[in-house]
Every structure is written in structure tokens, then in C-alpha cells.
Design an enzyme around this catalytic site. Structure first.
Site, mmCIF file in Angstrom:
data_model
loop_
_atom_site.group_PDB
_atom_site.id
_atom_site.type_symbol
_atom_site.label_atom_id
_atom_site.label_comp_id
_atom_site.label_asym_id
_atom_site.label_seq_id
_atom_site.Cartn_x
_atom_site.Cartn_y
_atom_site.Cartn_z
ATOM 1 N N ARG A 43 8.571 15.310 9.272
ATOM 2 C CA ARG A 43 8.504 15.194 10.739
ATOM 3 C C ARG A 43 8.075 16.539 11.361
ATOM 4 O O ARG A 43 6.950 16.699 11.793
ATOM 5 C CB ARG A 43 9.860 14.726 11.282
ATOM 6 C CG ARG A 43 9.839 14.286 12.743
ATOM 7 C CD ARG A 43 9.844 15.424 13.750
ATOM 8 N NE ARG A 43 10.996 16.300 13.639
ATOM 9 C CZ ARG A 43 11.101 17.441 14.319
ATOM 10 N NH1 ARG A 43 10.158 17.829 15.155
ATOM 11 N NH2 ARG A 43 12.148 18.223 14.157
ATOM 12 N N ASP A 44 8.957 17.520 11.344
ATOM 13 C CA ASP A 44 8.638 18.799 11.989
ATOM 14 C C ASP A 44 7.427 19.440 11.326
ATOM 15 O O ASP A 44 6.591 20.065 11.988
ATOM 16 C CB ASP A 44 9.855 19.736 11.888
ATOM 17 C CG ASP A 44 9.880 20.790 12.985
ATOM 18 O OD1 ASP A 44 8.912 20.866 13.757
ATOM 19 O OD2 ASP A 44 10.864 21.543 13.073
ATOM 20 N N HIS A 57 18.329 25.719 12.351
ATOM 21 C CA HIS A 57 16.946 25.211 12.261
ATOM 22 C C HIS A 57 16.031 26.390 12.603
ATOM 23 O O HIS A 57 15.823 26.701 13.776
ATOM 24 C CB HIS A 57 16.796 24.046 13.255
ATOM 25 C CG HIS A 57 15.445 23.428 13.332
ATOM 26 N ND1 HIS A 57 15.170 22.164 12.845
ATOM 27 C CD2 HIS A 57 14.276 23.867 13.861
ATOM 28 C CE1 HIS A 57 13.915 21.854 13.086
ATOM 29 N NE2 HIS A 57 13.339 22.884 13.706
ATOM 30 N N CYS A 83 5.832 23.433 15.947
ATOM 31 C CA CYS A 83 6.005 22.482 17.053
ATOM 32 C C CYS A 83 4.756 22.518 17.918
ATOM 33 O O CYS A 83 4.332 23.588 18.343
ATOM 34 C CB CYS A 83 7.231 22.845 17.896
ATOM 35 S SG CYS A 83 7.386 21.822 19.377
ATOM 36 N N HIS A 98 12.491 28.561 12.424
ATOM 37 C CA HIS A 98 11.049 28.674 12.185
ATOM 38 C C HIS A 98 10.737 30.111 11.767
ATOM 39 O O HIS A 98 11.488 31.039 12.100
ATOM 40 C CB HIS A 98 10.269 28.255 13.439
ATOM 41 C CG HIS A 98 10.254 26.754 13.621
ATOM 42 N ND1 HIS A 98 9.232 25.972 13.140
ATOM 43 C CD2 HIS A 98 11.148 25.907 14.187
ATOM 44 C CE1 HIS A 98 9.499 24.695 13.422
ATOM 45 N NE2 HIS A 98 10.663 24.626 14.058
ATOM 46 N N ASN A 144 8.845 25.658 9.527
ATOM 47 C CA ASN A 144 10.275 25.900 9.269
ATOM 48 C C ASN A 144 10.428 26.790 8.046
ATOM 49 O O ASN A 144 9.507 26.941 7.258
ATOM 50 C CB ASN A 144 10.971 24.571 8.956
ATOM 51 C CG ASN A 144 10.878 23.597 10.090
ATOM 52 O OD1 ASN A 144 9.921 22.833 10.162
ATOM 53 N ND2 ASN A 144 11.835 23.610 10.978
#
Ligand code: HMG
Ligand code: MG
Length: 308
Positions: free
Chosen positions: A14-15, A206, A239, A208, A248
Site C-alpha cells: 500500500r504505502d 511508521h 506518500c 519514512h 518507509n
């Protein structure tokens, strides 16, 4: 979870994929997820029920969700921005969703086209409907260590939004360093501030990796008591509404770090490195994981594979 276990939430499908310029066919996305499960990942964020005009890479998340075979102990979750997203997730067999708020109004406007306050109002019916359907809801708070548009973000704002999502019924709050500008000292302060309002066991990190600090920030959060981390195989993505932010923290790097610290993740590093290589080839990119590069270089020199 035992005292020396850490849970990883694999957000690569997803990310990671939401920010890759190449849009992958659903079969490739499904194959990635299946390989990640085979490598030992047990909690995977596999898609997003968002507007395909906003994030074209996540179109087809309904098909991805439908095609994944339910497996005992494996959770497939998806992002939902509103009730419509939740309805689509439920209709396609999804058993866990995540709502995503931000600690910065500027980011909230650009990411989901509404203020923080409006987003929380929008999430109320999502949480109550999910509760009725018996499915778990995770909550994200973006910009926890800075905003790509407004710069510094007050800790009090992060704590306020996190506490509100927790109060509304999110079982876990994932604190997002969306822009990847955080540092370990700031991460420690962030965790301590949030943990003063909710159990540290309800927090996830979370990170990055824009400034190369993601693994250091993860370690700072680990030292502060956090035991759940989001990561992305091969360090995929970013993102689309955080210009310049990179992917990430790489799952391979996290698995290596935690394993060397004597913490259990249940993930097989060699299989994970192979999975990273698989998706990198599909995307035409090189891995962002230092551990993956080291493992591949060692295999080239010695042919040795680490026993899992
Ligand atoms: P909007 O324009 O304010 O809402 O967008 P709208 O109700 O006017 O709808 C706009 C269009 O979207 C309409 O279609 C709706 O039908 C459709 P159109 O008329 O243009 O054809 N729509 C939907 N379609 C599919 N699924 C839905 C849905 N809802 C409306 N659920 C909206 C508001 C929230 C929809 C939009 O802003 C959006 O989809 N944003 C998604 C942004 C996003 O996914 N960002 C990336 C994820 S967040 C992130 O990466 C950070 C994180 O990793 C943590 C961290 O790192 O910090 C989680
Ligand atoms: Mg993210």
C-alpha cells in the site's frame, strides 16, 4: 505476543506501491503479498479504498482483497478515508481497516481534502459501522514529526489527534513521520508524550527514510517501549501528498536489526530479500535496503544463505 517479540506491519503493497510511478497489475500486487506472507509477514496492508483519481496506483484494491486466500493468523488490512471506503472494504472481504488523520491541517487538506476536525467527524461513522461489523480499526496520525507543507508540528497536536482516534475506538495508533525528517531525540519525545495519554502498547512507529534516519528513529521508539512497526519491503514508496519524501524503513533492515537485538519477528530474511528483488524487477528500481544489498553481495561472494 511474548515479551521479546515485535510485530511488523508490512505496508509495502500500500504505502510502497501508492507512490511508485509504475502502476502494477493486480496479479503482481497479489503475488507480492503472497510472497511476503510466505516470508513470514503476518500483518499486511494490502491496498486502499480511496479515490482512484487521487491515487491511481491503488485502483483495483477490491480485486486484490478478494483474491487473497484467508489464512489463519494473517491479517490483510486496507486504508479507508470515509464510509464509502469502508463499505467497499467490507464488500470485498476485508477484516481490518485503517483510517488516516494528520496532526497538520495543511497536510490533511492536501491528502484528504478536509481539515483535521472534519476528518475526525468523518471517521466517527466509519468506526461505529466497523464496530457493528466486528472488524478492527487502526488509526494513522501523519506528520507526527513534521509536515511537508507547514514545517514543524507541535507535539501537543500529535497527542491530541492520537488520543482522539484512540478514544473513538482505534485499537492502535501508528505515528507517521510522513516527511521522514525526524531524528531519534524527537522520536523519543514523541513516544513519551503520546504514551502519557494512552498505553505504549497501543502505539506503532511508521518511519519514512528521507534523511536516512528511519532505522535510528525506529530504534529510539523501540527503546521507548514501542513493539509494533510499519515497514516496507525494499523500502518502497512514499506518500503522493508528501513531495520529496522517500519510502518507509525497509523491512529487511528492520528484520536484521531486531534479529541481532534478540527480538523475534518470525520473518525469514532470505525469503524477504528475494521478495524485495521480485518487486524491484517489476518496478524497474534498485533496492533501498542496505541489508538486502549486503545479503545479495554476500551470496555473490560465498553462495551462502542465512539459515532461517
Ligand atoms: P474529495 O474530492 O473531497 O471527495 O476527496 P468527494 O466526496 O468529492 O469525492 C471525490 C471523488 O472521489 C468522487 O469521484 C467520489 O465518488 C470518489 P469522481 O466524481 O471524481 O469520479 N470517492 C471515492 N472513490 C473510491 N473510494 C472512496 C471514495 N470516496 C470518494 N472511498 C477523498 C476525498 C478522501 C476521497 C480523497 O481525498 C482521497 O481519496 N484521498 C486519498 C489520499 C490518499 O490515499 N493518500 C495516501 C494515503 S495517506 C499516507 O500515505 C500516509 C500514511 O502512510 C502515514 C504516514 O506516512 O504519515 C498512512
Ligand atoms: Mg506512510
Amino acid at each position: 505476543m511474548t515479551a521479546n517479540a515485535v510485530r511488523l506491519v508490512e505496508v509495502g503493497p500500500r504505502d510502497g506501491l501508492q507512490n511508485e510511478p509504475r502502476v502494477l497489475p493486480t496479479e503482481t500486487r497479489i503475488s507480492l503479498i503472497e510472497r511476503l506472507v510466505a516470508a513470514g509477514l503476518r500483518h499486511l496492508e494490502v491496498g486502499a479504498f480511496v479515490s482512484p483519481r487521487w491515487v491511481p496506483q491503488m485502483a483495483g484494491s477490491d480485486e486484490v482483497m478478494r483474491c487473497l486466500a484467508p489464512l489463519p493468523g494473517v491479517t490483510y488490512s486496507a486504508l479507508v478515508p470515509n464510509e464509502r471506503g469502508l463499505d467497499a472494504a467490507l464488500a470485498n472481504g476485508c477484516r481490518e481497516v485503517a483510517v488516516f488523520a494528520a496532526a497538520s491541517d495543511a497536510f490533511s487538506q492536501r491528502n484528504i481534502n478536509c481539515s483535521i476536525a472534519e476528518s475526525l467527524e468523518r471517521f466517527e461513522p466509519v468506526l461505529s459501522k466497523a464496530r457493528e461489523a466486528g472488524i478492527a480499526v487502526r488509526g494513522y496520525v501523519s506528520c507526527a514529526l513534521g509536515c511537508p507543507f507547514a514545517g514543524d508540528v507541535a507535539l501537543a497536536d500529535v497527542v491530541r489527534v492520537s488520543t482522539e482516534l484512540y478514544r473513538m475506538g482505534c485499537y492502535e495508533i501508528s505515528l507517521g513521520d510522513t516527511v521522514g525528517r525526524g531524528t531519534p531525540g524527537k522520536t523519543k519525545a514523541l513516544i513519551e508524550a503520546c504514551a502519557s495519554e494512552m498505553p505504549v502498547t497501543a502505539l506503532a512507529g511508521h518511519f519514512h527514510d528521507t534523511y536516512g534516519m528511519a532505522i535510528a528513529n525506529l530504534y529510539a521508539a523501540l527503546e521507548a517501549g514501542v513493539r509494533v512497526f510499519d515497514s516496507s519491503v525494499s523500502g518502497l514508496g512514499g506518500c503522493p501528498y508528501s513531495p520529496g519524501a522517500t519510502g518507509n524503513v525497509a523491512t529487511e533492515d528492520v528484520v536484521y536489526l531486531l534479529g541481532e537485538q534478540g527480538l523475534q519477528t518470525g520473518i525469514k530474511l532470505e525469503a524477504l530479500v528475494d521478495t524485495g528483488h521480485f518487486i524491484d524487477q517489476k518496478l524497474g528500481r534498485v533496492t533501498a535496503s542496505r541489508t538486502a544489498r549486503a545479503v545479495i553481495a554476500r551470496r555473490g561472494r560465498t553462495g551462502e544463505r542465512i539459515p532461517n
